[in-house]
Design a protein around this motif. Sequence first.
Motif, short mmCIF file in Angstrom:
data_model
loop_
_atom_site.label_atom_id
_atom_site.label_comp_id
_atom_site.label_asym_id
_atom_site.label_seq_id
_atom_site.Cartn_x
_atom_site.Cartn_y
_atom_site.Cartn_z
N TYR A 56 0.84 -1.19 0.00
CA TYR A 56 0.00 0.00 0.00
C TYR A 56 0.87 1.24 0.00
O TYR A 56 2.07 1.18 0.27
CB TYR A 56 -0.92 0.01 1.23
CG TYR A 56 -0.20 -0.11 2.54
CD1 TYR A 56 0.29 1.03 3.18
CD2 TYR A 56 0.01 -1.34 3.13
CE1 TYR A 56 0.99 0.92 4.38
CE2 TYR A 56 0.69 -1.45 4.32
CZ TYR A 56 1.18 -0.32 4.94
OH TYR A 56 1.86 -0.42 6.12
N LYS A 57 0.25 2.36 -0.33
CA LYS A 57 0.93 3.64 -0.20
C LYS A 57 0.09 4.52 0.71
O LYS A 57 -1.11 4.29 0.89
CB LYS A 57 1.17 4.31 -1.55
CG LYS A 57 -0.08 4.74 -2.30
CD LYS A 57 0.32 5.37 -3.62
CE LYS A 57 -0.92 5.75 -4.41
NZ LYS A 57 -0.57 6.37 -5.69
N ILE A 111 -4.47 8.52 4.33
CA ILE A 111 -5.20 7.70 3.37
C ILE A 111 -4.29 6.55 2.96
O ILE A 111 -3.18 6.79 2.46
CB ILE A 111 -5.61 8.52 2.14
CG1 ILE A 111 -6.41 9.75 2.55
CG2 ILE A 111 -6.39 7.65 1.15
CD1 ILE A 111 -6.56 10.78 1.45
N ALA A 112 -4.73 5.32 3.18
CA ALA A 112 -4.01 4.13 2.74
C ALA A 112 -4.63 3.66 1.43
O ALA A 112 -5.86 3.55 1.34
CB ALA A 112 -4.08 3.03 3.79
N ILE A 113 -3.79 3.41 0.45
CA ILE A 113 -4.27 3.01 -0.88
C ILE A 113 -3.62 1.69 -1.26
O ILE A 113 -2.39 1.57 -1.27
CB ILE A 113 -3.92 4.10 -1.92
CG1 ILE A 113 -4.50 5.45 -1.49
CG2 ILE A 113 -4.40 3.70 -3.31
CD1 ILE A 113 -3.93 6.63 -2.24
N ASP A 114 -4.45 0.71 -1.58
CA ASP A 114 -3.98 -0.61 -2.01
C ASP A 114 -3.32 -0.46 -3.39
O ASP A 114 -3.95 0.04 -4.32
CB ASP A 114 -5.18 -1.57 -2.08
CG ASP A 114 -4.80 -2.99 -2.42
OD1 ASP A 114 -3.68 -3.24 -2.87
OD2 ASP A 114 -5.67 -3.86 -2.21
N GLN A 150 -4.15 3.32 11.88
CA GLN A 150 -5.62 3.22 11.74
C GLN A 150 -5.99 3.07 10.27
O GLN A 150 -6.85 2.25 9.93
CB GLN A 150 -6.31 4.45 12.31
CG GLN A 150 -6.38 4.50 13.80
CD GLN A 150 -7.07 5.76 14.30
OE1 GLN A 150 -7.21 6.75 13.56
NE2 GLN A 150 -7.49 5.75 15.55
N ALA A 151 -5.39 3.85 9.41
CA ALA A 151 -5.71 3.77 7.98
C ALA A 151 -5.39 2.40 7.42
O ALA A 151 -6.19 1.82 6.68
CB ALA A 151 -4.96 4.86 7.22
N VAL A 152 -4.24 1.84 7.79
CA VAL A 152 -3.85 0.51 7.29
C VAL A 152 -4.78 -0.55 7.87
O VAL A 152 -5.20 -1.47 7.15
CB VAL A 152 -2.37 0.22 7.62
CG1 VAL A 152 -2.02 -1.22 7.31
CG2 VAL A 152 -1.47 1.17 6.86
#
Length: 40
Positions: free
Chosen positions: A3-4, A15-18, A33-35
């Motif tokens: 993720y980024k 914001i965690a983005i796959d 928390q985001a992850v």
Amino acid sequence: MKYKIQLDTSNQLFIAIDLSDQKHTATGRTIEQAVAHLNN
């Protein structure tokens, strides 16, 4: 999962983005928390 992380400075949220599906995102007050939300 890879993720980024991005920081929304206007709302003070991470914001965690796959990386394999960039439409799959999650937010949180901390990176952890985001992850965690991304994994759910």
